[in-house]
Design an enzyme around this catalytic site. Sequence first.
Site, PDB file in Angstrom:
ATOM      1  N   HIS A 114      -5.943  16.244 -19.856  1.00 19.43           N
ATOM      2  CA  HIS A 114      -6.155  16.144 -18.395  1.00 19.43           C
ATOM      3  C   HIS A 114      -5.325  17.169 -17.621  1.00 19.43           C
ATOM      4  CE1 HIS A 114      -2.947  12.725 -17.599  1.00 19.43           C
ATOM      5  NE2 HIS A 114      -2.469  13.648 -18.370  1.00 19.43           N
ATOM      6  N   GLU A 115      -5.737  17.409 -16.411  1.00 16.80           N
ATOM      7  CA  GLU A 115      -5.147  18.449 -15.547  1.00 16.80           C
ATOM      8  C   GLU A 115      -5.251  19.827 -16.185  1.00 16.80           C
ATOM      9  OE1 GLU A 115      -4.917  16.897 -13.047  1.00 16.80           O
ATOM     10  OE2 GLU A 115      -4.184  14.927 -13.525  1.00 16.80           O
TER      11      GLU A 115
END
Lengths: 607, 607
Positions: free
Chosen positions: A459-460
């Site tokens: 994620h990110e």
Amino acid sequence: MTALLLSREDLCFQLYDWLHAESLLSAPRFAAHSRETFDAVIDSCERLGGDVLLPCHALSDREEPGFDGEAVRLPDAVVEAVRALAASGLVAATQDDAVGGLQLPVLVEKAAQAWLSAANIGACAYPMLTAGNASLLLAHGSPAQVEAFALPQLRGEWTGTMCLSEPQAGSSLSDITTRAEYERDTPLGPRYRLSGRKMWISGGEHTILGNIVHLVLAKVPDADGRLPQGTRGISLFIVPRTLTADEGGERNDVSLAGINHKLGYRATVNCALNFGEGRFRPQGRAGAVGYLVGKPGDGLACMFHLMNEARIGVGLGAAALGYTAYLHALDYARNRPQGRLPGPAGKDASQPQVPLVAHADVRRMLLAQKCYAEGGLGLVLACARLVDEQRIAREAGDGEAAASKQRLLDLLTPVVKSWPSQWCLAGNDLAIQVHGGYGYTRDYRVEQLWRDNRLNAIHEGTHGIQGIDLLGRKVAMHDGAAFEAYVRMVEATLSRAAGGGCAELADALAARLARLREVTAALLRVDDPVARLANASAYLEAFGHVTVAWVWLDQVLALGGRDDGFARGKRQAARWFMRWELPRVDAWLDRLADNDDTALAMRDEWF
Amino acid sequence: MTALLLSREDLCFQLYDWLHAESLLSAPRFAAHSRETFDAVIDSCERLGGDVLLPCHALSDREEPGFDGEAVRLPDAVVEAVRALAASGLVAATQDDAVGGLQLPVLVEKAAQAWLSAANIGACAYPMLTAGNASLLLAHGSPAQVEAFALPQLRGEWTGTMCLSEPQAGSSLSDITTRAEYERDTPLGPRYRLSGRKMWISGGEHTILGNIVHLVLAKVPDADGRLPQGTRGISLFIVPRTLTADEGGERNDVSLAGINHKLGYRATVNCALNFGEGRFRPQGRAGAVGYLVGKPGDGLACMFHLMNEARIGVGLGAAALGYTAYLHALDYARNRPQGRLPGPAGKDASQPQVPLVAHADVRRMLLAQKCYAEGGLGLVLACARLVDEQRIAREAGDGEAAASKQRLLDLLTPVVKSWPSQWCLAGNDLAIQVHGGYGYTRDYRVEQLWRDNRLNAIHEGTHGIQGIDLLGRKVAMHDGAAFEAYVRMVEATLSRAAGGGCAELADALAARLARLREVTAALLRVDDPVARLANASAYLEAFGHVTVAWVWLDQVLALGGRDDGFARGKRQAARWFMRWELPRVDAWLDRLADNDDTALAMRDEWF
């Protein structure tokens, strides 16, 4: 202490002896603080982590979020934990006094946050995203937007999200198709109606607090109704779950399309959301009401404000998960008798078994974990200090110094995001291994920590995206000024190490820094971006290992003449890192120097 | 094909073109077979895997085994799958015709088994343990014991277990305290009453088939009631869950103490068992009835018969899990459009997105997975072929050749157990990464495969135990004859490669083989076993990488002049392995050559 979240001794060493947190007190921004207030914040997070978040960590995994037809349900203890986090004031901790903040250094805030992440990282996602959301609005929103949407988040009354990905466009934001049609101007800014589907929205739907402020990337169609292409056509909108009272107070047209059933990190509800599907009809018509933030087309630039904060947060979470798992493994290894040492004496079964930690192979696994956990945390804290330094310089009117700190931070952002995500996960794996069969059961915490941490490389921005960011953008930007600042930072440490007792460590690092410079220069000379970036992930990994070697050498220097068990352990871990970890980069850098084309030349049809 | 379990094309290449399975047909033992019968067995396992085992893989994870107060419950589909495996005849496949077997080469059996492991590894544990149990009894049991306990297992009517560990003695078998008191002689052998607690018993309690044959390590007390110390005091007992009709047919005094709640591998019920706690009272008294196998004190030697088979089985399972995950990642990468290539053209959002596989970084992850999966499977199959060659030599009366093959197999056993467990798990991690956020959800198979595979570095002897076995025992045994045989095996491949088109590959391998020999000799000169074995895990990892590099070079040679996509893919993967993977060993071997003492010198109190 029994919670085994982090080592307070190490954290204080890193914070005060290594990163000199007290030196920040001389800046006007932090003048109201003292070491006592720093410690008080850390104390309170240590307690909140141990007393409130940790007890619901396993529960939040066992009873994952679900939709019962009316609302998203989470276990009561998780809901209470998130409310306790919101009430703690941590969301606003680093913000200005004027908006209800504590003006705490980011360095100290991250040190405090680490206790919470180690206790239940999934529960921490809500306040972390909320803090990032509010921070973005403070930077880019209008005064009315700040008043209406940032302040309730900073007060801990609402939560916030970031809505970027779409089902057909994961990492490829230029391909989003969420559409925002202009409706009319309002005191909260130009009002649009949004329609589209967003994916992977953490904290996307729940009723834990009063409202949810979605920050949504979308495109405004041209006069012919066509969406602009590429990332420059992306704008940013505030889309509250419930409209403000002034705007009618109705439920907005944002609806849950589904909850993702994850491998871990389950206290965070992660959703697919439909905007403008017509399930709710604010003011009588379908379409999610959203208010433009900043100018049209500035959406991605604004969002990167939040993304960059979130990336440091990801690194922090990964390091905290590695850290607590390391402490659990160490505790187990000290208390579990198992076997005897090799050799004739070890065959004497009349002697008691030795604790696991007596075995060199177990110490190997613990040393590696210590390197990853303490090194990863150090990397994050060093970056957090850069945020503070940048801000101090900016507030002191020293634009050049501020820009220089910001460039270094920009360069390190992909590294601080990815290194702990990769290596503290490797540490989590070793923590399971130290526990043997017990580590494979859910009776011990280490397996859940391993599952939780697996998200952080995704994620990110995935690992691969971070590599492209580092090699394709960051090392080249400003004519390589950021990379040069990085080299100077490492060289400054090497200079301080010269002539001291850590020549072996310094020599090991100096050799790899020199090689990294050569390889970087060679890669930047490759014209074809496809070829240049073919091994960007290996570059990222090599860069990360060199950087954490710097963290270790710099920490050893900060020990000075200290010679207690703590200091000896740090020196031994640094030696381990230089001897067993850092040499990994040699092969990677050799291949990068050749600009090896093995992956590039592989064809789909040959797999 | 849609099941994405394994590549039949690669399996056939490895089996027939590389390992010359058809050459085994000239041995009398396999004379009744043909390539057609080999293929028929593989066909049937491919179907059984895809049609029966795969459909209950996710279910077996979601609904883990539980005890309802009366019996251990598993989902019906899992029970039916295990019964289908038992009915398939695979348990007896390699055994003699005379005991109902097919006299199938172990090589072919492992190739067939791989399809089942890839489909649902947890379900496969029952027949694998049963086959190992029966095999041990055929080798060490009396004719009556074979008749009573081995044959029902070979016929697929019963299952079997191995009961080694105890709660206070995981890897340290000399510390077991399960006690066996002599009762009387019976036609099934000397009868004892056992009491003690066993831990980590896979398939330990269930009612899937008619009975469970536990093979239990225990100690016989001396005249004063004291248990003999050390491993030499360990004996082996057959403890059936239900006694045979001749022995009264009662439920034996073996009771479930608890079910372990695992991270994965959940189709296998894993139990703590109490022997002789008095819950059942066969013939009126407490104590689990057990029959001595072989001579008192021979227990560990007998059990290693089973353990060594199980260790090859662990390697096979790990490779199969890595293989199926690789195919899933490849399939996803080919079908998921995501982003565009770096450079100006890639910024043109009017062009369609490219599939993930078009990105070099994704091909990097797929190449690494291909190296691990195909290399790991190759390592396992090469070892399986050694089992057959040893048996052929033995049956041909060539004791020396048989001993030589057996030594090489003994040497490779810790490697074949550990290498796939480590690196195919790394492949599983990459498979998740290729899937991005979707890989972190339970909607895709890769996360479960990762969790399943995490067990393999733990059970049947942890990674650390395998390292000590290799460096502390195997390379030194018979005056280093096994290691010399290994070196000759690799050198033979290098000789064949000389002058061909794969000089780069051969040179890379030759350099590391030479270094491995030097390092091995240097380590064997270290007198203190504690110091010699301090980095045994690193030695195991280096040895494993050199061995799999040999697998890759040898497979490339087996391609001959073939130049289709399959052959090009193999060559590219081999190049990847030699360039990106094999150089990892350089740093490890350097540290081993120094006999680095960093882990050894670390003290508990410094952590």
